[in-house]
Design an enzyme around this catalytic site. Sequence first.
Site: not given
Length: 380
Positions: A77, A79, A108, A138-139, A167, A352
Amino acid sequence: MTDASTLPDSLAFTKALIDAESITPARGAVFDVLEAALKPLGFAIDRFTVGEAPDGPVENLLATRGSGAPHFAFAGHLDVVPPGKGWTTDPFRAEQRGALLYGRGAVDMKGAVAAFVAALARALPDHGTVSLIITGDEEGPAVYGTRALIDRMRERGIAPDFCLIGEPTSVNRLGDTIKIGRRGSVNIWITVPGHQGHVAYPHLADNPIPKLVRALADIDAIVLDEGTDWFQASNIEVTDLEVGNTAHNVIPGAAQARLSIRFNDLHRGTELVERIERAVHVHTPDAEVKGIVSGESFLTEPGRLSDILSDAIEDHAGIRPELSTSGGTSDGRFLHALCPVVEFGLLNATMHKLDEAVAVADLAMLTDIYESVLKRAFTR
């Protein structure tokens, strides 16, 4: 033949992806960057946008090259989660300081996307099929992301033999952990109705709180299982209680609770919702119980795919990875319906978080590992 000077470099490419701000759901510029890197490698690009607010619109990209078997897919992903306040530097301006590259999405998972594309540039197979399954959501809710990509693939008759998701699975050092499965996830909302009234006249009211508390006590006592060979025990957690009663002398008219269940492959999400509903209705038959299954549990039994990846990691990192099913959910919960799925990527320590960063050396090694995986997967 591709000019070597135009081949993607994983570090420079990661920087370019980070600089293309892509808070979930991502669209536009970040996909332009990826498309520009894939086209010179001979990939056919299918970009499409689906969905409406509040969960869309979402842009996705499906890139394919070659034909026939074997068909190796890479999924990921572009995003990212919102950066939050307090970064040392601009989170959407990649900055290398010493041995680390900083920026939102560095681990990520823009770094892994960049590493895979750079690996492709060095190890394009001369037979079979390679595809990239890249979503812009995805997030977030993931309603119009990988699930829409899977629908697109089925419409076009595209069926991978195996899939690697990039991931960030590594824990203490690059290569120490790969994921061969994930637990499922279901969220459940319970609403117990009552009848509002004055606390001095309880016979004229119906307090929903004791009924909800008794139901939650029974639910808390449930032992779903003791775990399996590959999965830890499933768990039920109460994540919210709400009455919304601001008055001290009023019996409320309703009470709500929310549960989150992470479950292994002994269970199905809908069956767990039904079990919770039965437990609640013992105490309050008119309660409403609503469940949303975010994803079912899945397991890719150890075999050729995990062996190829483990051997490549051992060759370059000098360690044999642990095969794990720990952690939260991923888009593997959707992709496993297509083919066997494993996950492997960078260290997850800063994902994150503020000042998310990847070691430049890890980017280089991840590219080497992905290159080795490609060569092994396409060995005749």
